[in-house]
Design a protein around this motif. Structure first.
Motif: not given
Length: 666
Positions: A255-259, A290-291, A436-437, A571-574
């Motif tokens: 659900p995301f693009a790789f860095t 993202g390993k 890092l992503p 790991r979240g938005a906060h």
């Protein structure tokens, strides 16, 4: 007596009972004793004149016995032995507590050499002593070695036994080529043993340790070099080409693009899978880099080529996390996944093993249970080993042996300093994810002394009231009389009472698998707002809404472990905060000062120095007897360069004949 393989029991001073004690330390032969190197040294070459003794100092003293008496201390009634010695007009008192029997060791006129802590009134609390009788002092004078020992075997007795082994052995065969010794300026084995166990100066001990450290590192590099040559001459049973179409299908699942860093890692892996020897690669990066996504890409490359793939994790919790991730990622797809752990019942396990052997499972996540003899794959082409530092090299090879020359990717969530990676993974290609992503927020880290605890509890309560979640991590499962540290089970009630308006879950390694699942499901879903846990949450737990990590007794953890725990938040938005309680130390200062995993790893290695190279002794790490990393990085580089120049047949002979066999390297 000169045979290094002769039983230690037949050395003077060693009978059956003492031989059993030595065996607890792995010391069964004369050679074992001879290569039981000192852990430290005491420089007692210069005796301090009795007239110049100063309180609260360490001192070596010498004098003539003038009086021996025993008495009991006034308040404690503990028996005390007092030996008064004289040096000219000056007097001093040598003291032993709870050792009245030592009175028979002394008589008036003896010359005594003693070392210990100076107290008031020229009294010396004796640590070591000996009666001088014309022989070189062994315990209290000169450069005195100290050895690891065990209950029932004193340091003094160990020192005597090792010295006896040194005197009993005949010619010890040299194990390093003379040309290498000359080139590197290292002493021969006989001089090195003498320098280690009976040094005339600290420099003798230093040179001896360096010789044995070089030898350990050299044999390790020889073995890694041989393994690399063997791999280079091998051919994978099958290539796993990733076409543009397969690449698109795999990437579409995420659900995301790789860095950019993940893309580079994927490109390196794809090149290794095309043809030639099986891939043997170490994938490393900081927490959250993202390993797992890259490793999953490698696993799906095998599945996309109609082969089987497996990932092995060190804990059930992490294996379950991988399986859950695969199930979510592959929902609605034809890929067949399974989870294999020790928690499976007999019938369930037998049915799953039959499916794996028949090729009816494409992707298996598991623990050490994957290594058991009854686990067989029909066509295992890709193996991923997560948290490689928790496994030994032999275990890596065991899982690889489940298939016919499969590709192997090992990864670690703990960034490894260059020096340690060089020592441990010289047989692997190394891929680093150094980015890092987007969206990963930096974590603030605060050390809080006990005086500030109330304020921080109020801060945690406000975060909970705003809807966030919190980890409380403790070093012990249950309280222990032997250890002064907080325990999760006991603290669970305290935390629940402190935050009565919020549900609290408990998680630790002694719980059943089903109880762990219940606790983690409650925390993941948000039904439990607080998770009281041990370090089982160190890896594999991803709850984006958890924004506070409270670590109690932080002084009991290694730096790398602290960094792993901190990686559970942010790991979240906060905004996220890691709160550290415990004794202030250089390690805690280093942890608070940076969130860079590679800097943390270098500092962790520097602080640990010799021996415990990665935390608690982990089976993937060499148990060096002499080498100290990163202090010995120069020796490591020498060893690597020298091993590369050794012909294969010579390497075989040298690696089999080293005097310092390494632990855990296969």
């Amino acid at each position: 007596m000169s045979d290094l393989g002769a039983p230690a029991q037949f050395l003077p001073g060693v009978g059956p009972k003492r031989a059993e004690l030595l065996a607890k330390l792995g010391l069964r032969t004369l050679g074992d004793l001879l290569f039981h190197l000192p852990s430290r040294y005491f420089d007692r070459r210069a005796a301090v004149p009795l007239a110049k003794l100063r309180p609260d100092t360490e001192a070596c003293v010498q004098g003539e016995v003038v009086r021996v008496r025993g008495y009991r201390a006034e308040r404690s009634r503990v028996p005390v032995l007092e030996v008064e010695i004289a040096e000219g007009a000056a007097r001093a008192k040598l003291l032993w507590f709870r050792q009245p029997w030592r009175a028979r060791d002394f008589k008036a006129g003896d010359t005594v050499l003693a070392a210990g802590r100076v107290g008031r009134g020229r009294s010396v609390l004796v640590e070591e002593f000996e009666i001088l009788d014309g022989r070189d002092p062994l315990h209290a004078g000169g450069v005195v070695p100290a050895y690891a020992t065990t209950e029932g075997l004193s340091k003094r007795q160990m020192r005597t036994l090792v010295r006896s082994a040194l005197e009993a052995c005949g010619q010890v065969p040299e194990t390093l080529p003379e040309e290498l010794l000359r080139r590197r300026g290292l002493p021969g084995i006989v001089d090195a043993l003498r320098g280690a166990h009976a040094p005339a100066s600290p420099d003798d001990a230093f040179r001896a340790r360096r010789r044995f450290a070089y030898e350990e590192l050299f044999v390790l590099q020889l073995r890694l070099s041989r393994r690399r040559v063997a791999l280079a001459g091998d051919v994978a049973r099958r290539a796993l080409p990733v076409s543009k179409e397969l690449d698109f299908r795999i990437r579409k699942l995420f659900p995301f693009a790789f860095t950019a860093a993940q893309d580079r890692a994927v490109a390196e892996i794809r090149r290794s899978l095309v043809a030639g020897p099986p891939m043997s690669r170490l994938l490393q990066g900081d927490v959250g880099a993202g390993k797992t996504a890259v490793a999953t890409y490698a696993l799906l490359a095998a599945v996309g080529n109609r082969a089987q793939a497996a990932i092995m994790a060190p804990t059930e919790l992490l294996a379950e996390q991988h399986h859950r991730f695969f199930a979510r990622l592959l929902e609605g797809k034809k890929t067949r996944t399974a989870l294999l752990t020790g928690a499976l019942g007999r019938r369930e396990r037998a049915a799953l093993l039959a499916r794996i052997a028949a090729g009816d499972v494409d992707l298996v996540a598991g623990t050490h249970a994957l290594l058991t003899e009854d686990v067989r794959f029909k066509d295992l082409a890709m193996v991923v080993i997560d948290e490689q530092q928790k496994f030994g090299v032999l275990q890596r090879a065991e899982l690889g042996a489940k298939g016919e020359r499969p590709h192997v990717l090992v990864m670690t969530a703990t960034p490894i300093p260059r020096t340690l990676a060089l020592a441990l993974y010289g047989d692997l290609d190394v891929t680093v994810i150094d980015q890092l992503p987007p969206g990963r927020r930096p974590v603030s880290t605060l050390y809080v002394p006990e005086a500030g605890r109330r304020e921080k509890i109020d801060f945690i309560r406000r975060a909970l009231d705003e809807g966030r979640q919190v980890y409380f991590v403790y070093p012990l499962v249950e309280e222990s009389e032997a250890l002064e540290a907080k325990a999760a089970v006991a603290q669970y009630d305290r935390v629940a009472a402190e935050f009565p308006e919020h549900a609290v879950a408990l998680l630790h390694g002694k719980m059943s698998s089903s109880d762990k699942d219940v606790a983690m499901d409650a925390f993941r879903s948000g039904r439990a707002r607080i998770l009281v846990s041990t370090t089982v949450v160190e890896v594999g737990v991803d709850v984006p809404n958890a924004t506070i990590m409270v670590i109690e007794n932080a002084e009991r953890y290694g730096l790398a472990q602290l960094h792993q725990l901190r990686g559970r938040i942010g790991r979240g938005a906060h905004a996220s905060v890691c709160v550290v309680f415990g004794e202030k130390s250089e390690r805690i200062d280093a942890f608070v000062s940076t969130t860079d995993g590679f800097r943390i790893a270098e500092e962790d290695l520097r602080l640990r120095k010799s021996g415990d190279v990665g935390g608690t002794r982990q089976s993937g790490l060499p148990g060096f007897k002499a080498a100290r990393l990163p202090e010995d990085v120069e020796l490591l580089e020498w060893a690597r360069d020298d091993a590369r120049g050794v012909a294969p047949e010579t390497a075989e002979r040298l690696a089999g004949g080293m005097s310092m066999p390494l632990l855990h390297i296969g």
